[in-house]
Scaffold this motif. Structure first.
Motif, PDB file in Angstrom:
ATOM      1  N   ALA A 175       0.874  -1.423   0.082  1.00  0.00           N
ATOM      2  CA  ALA A 175      -0.110  -0.033   0.174  1.00  0.00           C
ATOM      3  C   ALA A 175       0.957   1.253  -0.066  1.00  0.00           C
ATOM      4  O   ALA A 175       1.638   1.218   0.708  1.00  0.00           O
ATOM      5  CB  ALA A 175      -0.937  -0.045   1.196  1.00  0.00           C
ATOM      6  N   ASP A 176       0.519   2.265  -0.675  1.00  0.00           N
ATOM      7  CA  ASP A 176       1.194   3.466  -0.779  1.00  0.00           C
ATOM      8  C   ASP A 176       0.579   4.448   0.555  1.00  0.00           C
ATOM      9  O   ASP A 176       1.425   5.367   0.778  1.00  0.00           O
ATOM     10  CB  ASP A 176       1.077   4.347  -2.105  1.00  0.00           C
ATOM     11  CG  ASP A 176       1.659   3.488  -3.370  1.00  0.00           C
ATOM     12  OD1 ASP A 176       2.819   3.156  -2.976  1.00  0.00           O
ATOM     13  OD2 ASP A 176       0.725   3.226  -4.155  1.00  0.00           O
ATOM     14  N   GLU A 177      -0.762   4.218   0.559  1.00  0.00           N
ATOM     15  CA  GLU A 177      -1.407   5.089   1.585  1.00  0.00           C
ATOM     16  C   GLU A 177      -2.273   4.161   2.219  1.00  0.00           C
ATOM     17  O   GLU A 177      -2.968   3.406   1.724  1.00  0.00           O
ATOM     18  CB  GLU A 177      -2.009   6.302   0.973  1.00  0.00           C
ATOM     19  CG  GLU A 177      -2.656   6.883   1.720  1.00  0.00           C
ATOM     20  CD  GLU A 177      -3.124   8.175   0.882  1.00  0.00           C
ATOM     21  OE1 GLU A 177      -2.900   8.485  -0.310  1.00  0.00           O
ATOM     22  OE2 GLU A 177      -4.161   8.959   1.440  1.00  0.00           O
ATOM     23  N   VAL A 178      -2.453   4.458   3.519  1.00  0.00           N
ATOM     24  CA  VAL A 178      -3.504   3.682   4.521  1.00  0.00           C
ATOM     25  C   VAL A 178      -4.363   4.817   5.184  1.00  0.00           C
ATOM     26  O   VAL A 178      -3.895   5.511   5.674  1.00  0.00           O
ATOM     27  CB  VAL A 178      -2.869   2.552   5.365  1.00  0.00           C
ATOM     28  CG1 VAL A 178      -3.978   1.792   6.269  1.00  0.00           C
ATOM     29  CG2 VAL A 178      -1.896   1.839   4.975  1.00  0.00           C
ATOM     30  N   LEU A 179      -5.551   4.564   4.866  1.00  0.00           N
ATOM     31  CA  LEU A 179      -6.731   5.285   5.487  1.00  0.00           C
ATOM     32  C   LEU A 179      -7.370   4.612   6.656  1.00  0.00           C
ATOM     33  O   LEU A 179      -7.712   3.623   6.459  1.00  0.00           O
ATOM     34  CB  LEU A 179      -7.690   5.549   4.347  1.00  0.00           C
ATOM     35  CG  LEU A 179      -7.479   6.218   3.239  1.00  0.00           C
ATOM     36  CD1 LEU A 179      -8.660   6.310   2.304  1.00  0.00           C
ATOM     37  CD2 LEU A 179      -6.821   7.678   3.124  1.00  0.00           C
ATOM     38  N   VAL A 180      -6.855   4.976   7.974  1.00  0.00           N
ATOM     39  CA  VAL A 180      -7.418   4.493   9.112  1.00  0.00           C
ATOM     40  C   VAL A 180      -8.753   4.778   9.604  1.00  0.00           C
ATOM     41  O   VAL A 180      -8.652   6.172   9.982  1.00  0.00           O
ATOM     42  CB  VAL A 180      -6.065   4.428  10.244  1.00  0.00           C
ATOM     43  CG1 VAL A 180      -6.579   3.710  11.385  1.00  0.00           C
ATOM     44  CG2 VAL A 180      -4.926   4.057   9.541  1.00  0.00           C
TER      45      VAL A 180
END
Ligand code: FAD
Length: 335
Positions: A57-62
């Motif tokens: 993943a380049d970005e993780v939305l938590v």
């Protein structure tokens, strides 16, 4: 424009399918020249974000909220729908687990977009750049490739085990972004009173490196005892065809195939299994396949790397003896 994977966690453990989807998702994102985003929902789960980055993943939305502690259709749909509407991803991939199969359609209906369920293949069309979603149809006799040209995001639930697990890269870095979740108790109509884990002898055949699988050719429940002996000598587990499961010889957990589990072990030994297309759909990507069958024309023989024509009740005991003799004679091989 990004490609999203909805990462599934249970009790703070990421499900393997989510990592498999990151591998495939990365490939799709590269073809589209965009980035790969993982959505991680739950309660006190932020620590898992780094793992998602390591797996691609380049970005993780938590999305962290006490009301997301247990999976509920209402809670998860509402929380995820909001971020989707705000960020407009191009593609959303969800593992076709019990939870994913519940969440996917609800989310797709809210977003008024198309969803292909239980996909076994994904690619990008070179010209249109649409997602090509392939899944077995009509009982596995036909592979259908489905596109969603006019609506976004393009959504797919994907069978666990069909895509290989990517290699984690400890050095990868990515962005972790916390998203505010606006949920109230009244939003969630389901009351989770208790989560009961089955105490049955559960096996996860999707994790096994060696599977010794039995079909109708075993002729009886007792036949599985022989397969268990062979499997344990090889450090593997026992699988089964649907015919064996339907006969009540072994539990559904062991079923390989289109309506069972998809497996890709290093070694798959099919004993007394004819190789119907619905069975092959669940095991044909195994690294090495040995088939033991009385019938040299059984379809399984043509996909096997090694086809042994003979009565399994003669072949397997001999195989067991040979393996025991080998193990006693030299060092144990780790498969
Ligand atoms: C919608 C749908 C979904 C399905 N999903 C699945 C699925 O997920 N998984 C699945 O497996 N099936 C599935 N099926 C069923 C599938 O079509 C076959 O019926 C099933 O796989 C057959 O199981 P089998 O190979 O054990 O039995 P059979 O086809 O009866 O084959 C038995 C084999 O054993 C051999 N044999 C017999 N005695 C011996 C012996 N002593 N030694 C060696 N060989 C012997 C025979 O030569 C034969 O090849 C599905 C079907 C449908 C319609």
């Amino acid at each position: 424009m990004s490609v999203w994977v909805i990462a599934e966690q249970r009790d703070g453990n990421l499900q393997k399918v989510s990592l498999e989807l990151l591998g495939k998702g990365k490939e799709l994102a590269n073809k589209l020249g965009t980035n790969l985003v993982a959505v991680l929902a739950g309660y006190e789960i932020e620590k898992l974000a780094k793992t998602l980055i390591r797996y691609g993943a380049d970005e993780v939305l938590v999305l962290d909220h006490i009301l997301l502690k247990n999976y509920t259709t209402d809670g998860y749909t509402k929380a995820i729908e909001k971020v989707v509407k705000c960020k407009n991803p191009e593609i959303i991939l969800i593992g076709a687990t019990n939870i994913g199969r519940d969440l996917g359609p609800r989310l797709a209906a809210r977003l008024k977009t198309g969803l292909t369920a239980d996909c076994t293949g994904l690619d990008i069309d070179e010209n249109s750049k649409n997602l090509l979603m392939t899944r077995p149809a009509f009982g596995g006799n036909l592979m259908a490739t489905i596109e969603c040209p006019n609506h976004r995001p393009q959504m797919a639930t994907v069978r666990p085990g069909v895509f290989p697990l990517p290699c984690p890269d400890e050095k990868r870095e990515g962005k972790i972004q916390k998203i505010e979740v606006d949920l109230k108790e009244k939003d969630i109509r389901t009351v989770v009173e208790k989560i009961v884990k089955s105490l049955e002898d559960k096996v996860d055949i999707t994790e096994a490196k060696v599977i010794v699988s039995g079909g109708r050719g075993l002729g009886s429940k007792e036949g599985f005892e022989l397969l268990k002996e062979l499997a344990s000598l090889l450090g593997g587990v026992v699988g089964a065809s649907r015919a064996a499961v339907d006969s009540g010889w072994i539990g559904k957990d062991h079923q390989v195939g289109q309506t069972g589990k998809t497996v890709r072990p290093k070694l798959y030994i099919a004993c007394g299994i004819s190789g119907a297309i619905q069975h092959l759909a669940g095991m044909q990507d195994s690294e090495y396949i040995i088939a033991i069958n009385k019938d040299e024309n059984a379809p399984i023989m043509s996909i096997a790397d090694l086809a042994i024509v003979g009565d399994l009740y003669k072949v397997i005991p001999e195989l067991i003896n040979e393996i025991k003799a080998y193990k006693n004679s030299c060092e144990v091989v780790n498969i």
